[in-house]
Design an enzyme around this catalytic site. Structure first.
Site, short mmCIF file in Angstrom:
data_model
loop_
_atom_site.label_atom_id
_atom_site.label_comp_id
_atom_site.label_asym_id
_atom_site.label_seq_id
_atom_site.Cartn_x
_atom_site.Cartn_y
_atom_site.Cartn_z
N ASP A 1 0.82 -1.22 0.00
CA ASP A 1 0.00 0.00 0.00
C ASP A 1 0.85 1.26 0.00
O ASP A 1 0.54 2.23 -0.66
CB ASP A 1 -0.90 0.03 1.25
N GLU B 1 3.64 1.93 -1.21
CA GLU B 1 4.25 2.30 -2.48
C GLU B 1 3.19 2.78 -3.47
O GLU B 1 3.41 3.71 -4.25
CB GLU B 1 5.08 1.13 -3.00
N TYR B 2 2.00 2.19 -3.36
CA TYR B 2 0.87 2.69 -4.15
C TYR B 2 0.57 4.15 -3.74
O TYR B 2 0.43 5.04 -4.57
CB TYR B 2 -0.34 1.79 -3.91
N SER C 1 -13.60 7.48 -0.57
CA SER C 1 -12.31 7.06 -0.01
C SER C 1 -11.90 8.09 1.05
O SER C 1 -12.70 8.98 1.38
CB SER C 1 -11.31 7.02 -1.16
N LEU C 2 -10.70 8.01 1.55
CA LEU C 2 -10.23 8.98 2.54
C LEU C 2 -8.90 9.57 2.08
O LEU C 2 -8.09 8.89 1.46
CB LEU C 2 -9.99 8.30 3.90
N GLU D 1 -11.01 6.52 15.32
CA GLU D 1 -11.31 5.10 15.12
C GLU D 1 -10.08 4.39 14.60
O GLU D 1 -9.16 5.03 14.10
CB GLU D 1 -12.41 4.94 14.06
N LYS E 1 -8.23 2.18 11.80
CA LYS E 1 -8.41 1.98 10.35
C LYS E 1 -8.17 0.50 10.07
O LYS E 1 -7.04 0.01 10.11
CB LYS E 1 -7.42 2.85 9.58
S1 IVH Z 1 -14.64 5.92 6.95
C1 IVH Z 1 -16.61 8.60 4.01
N1 IVH Z 1 -13.60 4.53 8.91
O1 IVH Z 1 -10.25 2.86 4.70
C2 IVH Z 1 -15.73 7.85 4.91
N2 IVH Z 1 -12.99 3.96 6.68
O2 IVH Z 1 -8.51 4.37 2.93
C3 IVH Z 1 -15.63 6.44 4.56
N3 IVH Z 1 -11.48 2.04 6.53
O3 IVH Z 1 -12.54 3.22 2.10
C4 IVH Z 1 -14.63 5.68 5.24
N4 IVH Z 1 -11.35 1.63 8.68
O4 IVH Z 1 -12.46 0.95 3.38
C5 IVH Z 1 -13.65 4.71 7.58
N5 IVH Z 1 -12.81 3.35 10.74
C6 IVH Z 1 -12.86 3.53 9.42
C7 IVH Z 1 -12.15 2.70 8.52
C8 IVH Z 1 -12.23 2.96 7.15
C9 IVH Z 1 -10.97 1.23 7.48
C10 IVH Z 1 -11.20 1.89 5.09
C11 IVH Z 1 -12.40 2.08 4.20
C12 IVH Z 1 -12.03 3.28 3.37
C13 IVH Z 1 -10.53 3.22 3.37
C14 IVH Z 1 -9.89 4.53 3.01
#
Ligand code: IVH
Length: 688
Positions: free
Chosen positions: A43, A45-46, A92-93, A127, A129
């Site tokens: 990830d 490197e992406y 996405s974030l 939270e 991730k």
């Molecule tokens: S919130 C609009 N909360 O991380 C907000 N995402 O790199 C939507 N992910 O696409 C995402 N833990 O697949 C959110 N506590 C968390 C998360 C989380 C993992 C993933 C999710 C997102 C990606 C973004």
């Protein structure tokens, strides 16, 4: 790789060419990750390639295009499953990779909310991730009606049948509104992943690479029973469309509500008001990430108040009110310079990778295990390959596999050497064994390994007597086996370069201290095949003296709880050798402790029970509590499950264990009740 190119002051055409290259590289890796569930690069490197493209597009707005992957979420939508259009897009974030980037995000948030004029702090929800697969689940009048992957953010894939079989996700909700869509992460617990890999290895199949890819592959199965059998889990973390629910003020309230509906919500969430508190949360989880039974790759920080989230809005790809704080990577690519073979104390020949040094998992890695010949052949890594290296927590670094797209044609397969690299004796693979061995009893590499094992922590813990000193003393003929350590002529050592009186005094003190270590440590230090600490404890506790163990036959040892026939036969065979006899004689002459504490057999009050301990107990250390349980016939696993008899809680118990026990209806008992349970095998009666 493309992401590490430097910009300099390039001409427009060279920038355009680099942008093109970056876009096709990102599209390629998106396809591998999102559609094929088989990413080729880590990830981090992406993320670096995406960063580079974002920077170039920002610096050259004329070259930005609407179809650039920086403007889209995820990958293409596969045709293997029916398409589902998300009512609310699955975004996405944006990422922050350090504190400065996190603070820059907080400043953008404060500016966006014009908070200079408002007194109240922003208020965030922190939270974990979760490193899994995003999924949206729709319930109508409390019934699960649809589940979908994220896809490209607007259209995902219909995986309802598969999600319906994931046991932790309810098919019906309690007190549900007309419509609620919950977003969360499907993941594979680390324990499930490890067990799956044990099965794969036993079947001679290649190991799965990591829990995320395995979860993704398991979720997108055509046969839902395959998904159901994989024991996937889920954490909910976001609402999609809601019709008819309660009025919610904040994201924290939304998560509490999801939990009330009966959905799994990660207990490790926290509402905070300052960035310092956010950083305390992320620092804590960076340190403790491997205490969890699931993988996380960072933390997600969200503005709590929903009206503020609306005011901040989103870019094309990600909300402005949330940020992913990414932890340093545990997987990186590097070059595999060569494959060498090391010979351990038992003669086991283990292939390992010599790598171009790479910073991963918090340290620079230049060597990594390749386990055994079968694994090298199954992974098919070849000298010269670009490979993915993983270093997670305390686990030793591992090569996961090659990046095939970077392998030139004609590179030769690696072949295991036929002879021992240390003594040139022909290597042998015994029938039914996964490993290859050097069977020369006087192989110098084995001798080195045996003495190092003896001086290591698990053995007699002789400080200062590590790999290089052992090698030096062997080289000068001072030692041939561990017993010789106690008869070294220190005048000869003093004549060696680099040995002052202080070093010699320290070594002597360490050797003197080692003479009083428990018998179990001495037994472990001998390096008898199959004999680990618990078997050694059992033998020492039962027989009380090394001579009684030497005199015992395999049958009587096999009857001891914690020993069994494999260990018993190995120990009996070991003590029948003249080398063992000579060694024990040296220990006796040197005055080492050969006696063990004879253990009185505790009544087996906990036979068939499984107790999990959380928090600090007054009367027991963590190991002491485990010992008390096991010595009474109980089991002491690290996490709560349906099979847990009771959760014993002391001061500051872990929130996740407590909530899991409550969810599963596992009794929670205090230390006093634990004492009673140990003595009587009885749980306290409740008045419910
Ligand atoms: S919130 C609009 N909360 O991380 C907000 N995402 O790199 C939507 N992910 O696409 C995402 N833990 O697949 C959110 N506590 C968390 C998360 C989380 C993992 C993933 C999710 C997102 C990606 C973004």
């Amino acid at each position: 790789m493309a992401g590490s190119k430097s910009s300099g002051s390039p001409s427009d055409s060279s920038v355009a060419a680099e942008i093109d290259e970056l876009r096709s590289s990102i599209n390629y890796h998106n396809e591998r990750y999102h559609t094929m569930d088989a990413p080729e690069i880590p990830d981090v490197e992406y993320d670096m390639i995406v960063r580079r493209l974002q920077e170039l597009e920002a610096a050259h707005p004329g070259l930005a295009t609407a179809d650039s992957p920086t403007q889209a979420v995820g990958g293409a939508v596969s045709t293997a499953f029916a398409p589902v259009t998300h009512t609310v897009p699955m975004m996405s974030l944006d990422n922050a990779f350090n504190r400065e980037e996190l603070e820059a995000w907080a400043t953008r948030v404060a500016n966006g909310l014009d908070l200079a004029s408002e007194a109240a702090p922003v208020g965030y929800v922190c939270e974990l991730k979760i490193d899994g697969v995003a999924c949206s689940i729709r319930y109508e009048n409390g019934e699960m009606v649809q589940a979908a992957t994220r896809g490209n953010g607007r259209v995902g894939e219909d995986i309802t049948a598969n999600v319906a079989g994931i046991s932790v996700i309810p098919n019906k909700l309690k007190n549900a509104p007309a419509v609620v869509e919950v977003r969360g992460e499907v993941y594979m617990p680390v324990g499930v992943f490890d067990a799956l890999n044990v099965e794969m290895e036993a079947a001679g199949l290649p190991r799965y690479v990591n829990p995320r890819n395995t979860a993704a592959g398991s979720l997108r199965q055509k046969d839902p029973s395959v998904t159901a059998g994989r024991n996937l889990h889920f954490w909910s973390y976001q609402l999609g469309l809601v019709e008819g629910g309660p009025t919610l003020g904040g994201h924290g309230d939304a998560l509490d509500w999801l939990a009330e509906l009966g959905l799994p919500v990660n207990p490790e969430r926290r509402r905070v008001s300052t960035i310092d508190q956010v950083v305390a949360f992320t620092d804590n989880w960076l340190e403790h990430r491997h205490d969890l039974d699931y993988e996380i790759d960072g933390a997600v920080v969200k503005v709590d108040t929903l009206s503020r989230q609306r005011a901040l809005g989103s870019t094309a790809k990600a909300p402005r009110w949330a940020i992913a704080y990414k932890f340093p990577p545990e997987e990186r690519t590097t070059t595999l310079k060569e494959i060498q073979v090391s010979i351990g104390r038992t003669g086991k020949a283990t292939p390992f990778a010599v790598l171009e040094p790479v910073f991963v998992g918090g340290s620079t890695v230049q060597m990594a295990t390749l386990h055994n010949d079968d694994q090298v052949q199954l992974k098919d890594v070849r000298p010269g390959d670009t490979v993915i290296v993983r270093k997670a927590g305390d686990v030793i670094p591992e090569v996961l596999g090659p990046v095939l797209s970077e392998r030139p044609k004609g590179r030769r397969k690696w072949k295991f050497p036929s002879n021992c690299p240390a003594c040139n004796t022909q290597l042998i693979r015994p029938e039914g064994e996964a490993h290859i061995f050097c069977v020369n009893p006087v192989c110098p590499a084995q001798r080195q390994g045996r003495i190092e094992h003896f001086t290591s922590r698990g053995g007699l813990d002789i400080e200062g007597m590590g790999e290089s000193r052992v090698a030096l003393f062997i080289e000068h003929g001072f030692i041939n086996d561990p017993g010789d350590l106690y008869f070294i002529d220190w005048a000869e050592v003093a004549a060696l370069e680099g040995f002052g009186q202080t070093s010699i005094d320290n070594l002597n003190a360490a050797l003197a201290a080692s003479k009083t270590r428990p018998l179990a440590n001495l037994l472990v230090g001998l390096g008898v095949r199959h004999l680990g600490p618990s078997g050694a404890e059992a033998l020492a506790g039962h027989f009380g003296h090394i001579d009684a163990i030497i005199d015992a036959d395999a049958e009587s040892m096999a009857e001891i709880d914690g020993v069994g026939p494999t260990i018993a036969q190995s120990v009996a065979a070991y003590f029948a050798t003249p080398e063992a006899e000579q060694l024990v004689d040296k220990f006796r002459r040197a005055g080492l402790n050969l006696e063990g504490p004879v253990r009185s057999e505790a009544p087996q009050t906990l036979d068939g029970m499984s107790l999990v301990v959380s928090g600090t107990l007054d009367g027991f250390s963590r190991d002491g509590a485990a010992e008390a349980i096991k010595s009474r016939g109980g089991k002491n696993p690290g996490s709560v499950s349906k099979k847990t008899t009771a959760l014993v809680v002391g001061a500051e118990p872990g929130a996740s264990k407590l909530s899991k026990a409550e969810d599963l209806g596992v009794p929670v008992i205090d230390e006093a009740a634990f004492q009673v349970l140990l003595e009587t095998g009885q749980l306290p009666t409740t008045n419910e």
